[in-house]
Design a protein around this motif. Sequence first.
Motif, short mmCIF file in Angstrom:
data_model
loop_
_atom_site.label_atom_id
_atom_site.label_comp_id
_atom_site.label_asym_id
_atom_site.label_seq_id
_atom_site.Cartn_x
_atom_site.Cartn_y
_atom_site.Cartn_z
N HIS A 151 1.03 3.93 -2.95
CA HIS A 151 0.83 5.36 -2.68
C HIS A 151 2.01 6.17 -3.22
O HIS A 151 1.81 7.23 -3.84
CB HIS A 151 0.67 5.57 -1.18
CG HIS A 151 0.47 7.01 -0.79
ND1 HIS A 151 -0.73 7.66 -0.94
CD2 HIS A 151 1.33 7.93 -0.28
CE1 HIS A 151 -0.61 8.91 -0.53
NE2 HIS A 151 0.64 9.09 -0.13
N GLU A 168 1.40 8.82 -6.20
CA GLU A 168 1.55 10.22 -5.81
C GLU A 168 2.73 10.90 -6.50
O GLU A 168 2.77 12.12 -6.59
CB GLU A 168 1.70 10.34 -4.29
CG GLU A 168 0.42 10.01 -3.53
CD GLU A 168 -0.76 10.82 -4.01
OE1 GLU A 168 -0.72 12.06 -3.90
OE2 GLU A 168 -1.73 10.23 -4.52
N LYS A 218 0.83 -1.20 0.00
CA LYS A 218 0.00 0.00 0.00
C LYS A 218 0.87 1.25 0.00
O LYS A 218 0.59 2.23 -0.72
CB LYS A 218 -0.91 0.00 1.22
CG LYS A 218 -1.93 1.12 1.24
CD LYS A 218 -2.86 1.00 2.44
CE LYS A 218 -3.86 2.16 2.45
NZ LYS A 218 -4.77 2.09 3.62
N GLU A 219 1.94 1.23 0.80
CA GLU A 219 2.86 2.37 0.83
C GLU A 219 3.54 2.55 -0.52
O GLU A 219 3.71 3.68 -1.00
CB GLU A 219 3.91 2.15 1.93
CG GLU A 219 3.37 2.25 3.35
CD GLU A 219 4.41 1.90 4.39
OE1 GLU A 219 5.58 1.71 4.00
OE2 GLU A 219 4.06 1.83 5.58
N HIS A 254 -11.04 7.01 -6.17
CA HIS A 254 -9.62 7.25 -5.88
C HIS A 254 -9.05 8.17 -6.95
O HIS A 254 -9.41 8.07 -8.13
CB HIS A 254 -8.82 5.94 -5.88
CG HIS A 254 -7.33 6.14 -5.84
ND1 HIS A 254 -6.66 6.43 -4.68
CD2 HIS A 254 -6.40 6.14 -6.84
CE1 HIS A 254 -5.37 6.57 -4.95
NE2 HIS A 254 -5.19 6.41 -6.26
N ASN A 306 -5.14 10.39 -7.70
CA ASN A 306 -3.84 10.81 -7.18
C ASN A 306 -3.74 12.34 -7.16
O ASN A 306 -4.62 13.05 -7.66
CB ASN A 306 -2.68 10.18 -7.96
CG ASN A 306 -2.60 10.69 -9.40
OD1 ASN A 306 -3.54 11.30 -9.91
ND2 ASN A 306 -1.48 10.42 -10.05
#
Length: 397
Positions: A168, A172, A164-165, A189, A191
């Motif tokens: 992300h 991002e 998940k990190e 969702h 970004n």
Amino acid sequence: MSNQSQEQQLKKYQLFDKDIEGMFDDITAIACESCNTPFAMLSFIDTNTQWVVSQNGSFPSQIDRKKSFCAHTIENNDLFEIPDTLLDKRTSENEYVLQAPCIRFYTGMPIINSDGITLGSICVLDIKPNVLSKYQKSILRLLAKDILSQLELRKKNLELSKLKELHHLITENNPDLIFAKDSDFKILHANSAFISLYPQEMRDKVIGYTTIEGYNEEEVEAFTAQDRLAFELGQTQTTEKIKFPSGETRTLYTTKTRFEDEAGEAYILGVARDVTEREKLIDKLKKSNADLDEFAYIASHDLKSPLNAIKRLVSWIEEDSKEILIGESLEHFGMIKNRIDRMNSLLKDLLNYSRVGKNDGTPQKLNLKETALNCFELLDLPKDFTIDVEDKELTLP
């Protein structure tokens, strides 16, 4: 099993993080109650140390492996029991036997993961000799399985958290616009690159909204056309110009792909690449090519006329003076006309060059001998140098 493998496995479960405190207290409490003993502990063991992560008792949180009862347990694949520690040579000199709390009985069950690595043990201890019943032993085995299940779940959650990190971090830091929509076209969702296209006061109205709530029916239909196609066909690709609420119009190359969750609910994932600058560059190149075509046409057309006029004039002079001029002078007139023909050929080539890559489908013919001789004339070669080329005509598609 090597100690290095064991330590690597322990790191995967992050067993020494603070959040593991209290995680297994219910299990050690059940172990005490089920086995009717005053002490129980769950511990993990590395090369030198037994780490006690949960216990009913007052043992240190770290025990030297050499003094550890559980060090014997992890050498076995099943339950390990010492009915009387004073009578067993492996434990009779142990300080926890000879001094407080004066342990006289020990039973431990190793915790072995799916890779066959023993991580530690769940054990019960008493201050008097003892033997567990068949039922109590089965309880200890079940508790070991439950501990392992929780550890595997913890490891999976840690892996998911890392993924998940990473997800992300990727989304991002990706300049592309990334978003996901449900079947009602609501954005679930998006970004930062996508959200940044909206004014600050509108950004909290992106997630959970379609962002077209204020549009009329015809505009909504046009805006969601590609979304509908993606749901229907599975994937769409399109280049579109979109005017964003910020007032800026950008050209986007967008791919929308349908996917489904575990319940079979359909969604679409959109990835839009801003190609505004690329499209501008393409437009500039098209204009540049058009200008080149125009220049080549004008140059070849406007220069051919005076060259043909010069050739005619030279021919007239040659004809009027052929009885006066002799030898090299006549050769010079021939050379002038030759150079004029060569210049005409170069102008024709210039026009053809400007059309490279713009084949209209008409086959082009090329005479091999004529082309070779034209090239020969451009080279400063000795007079006695000769070239022999087959007189063949090639047809180029």
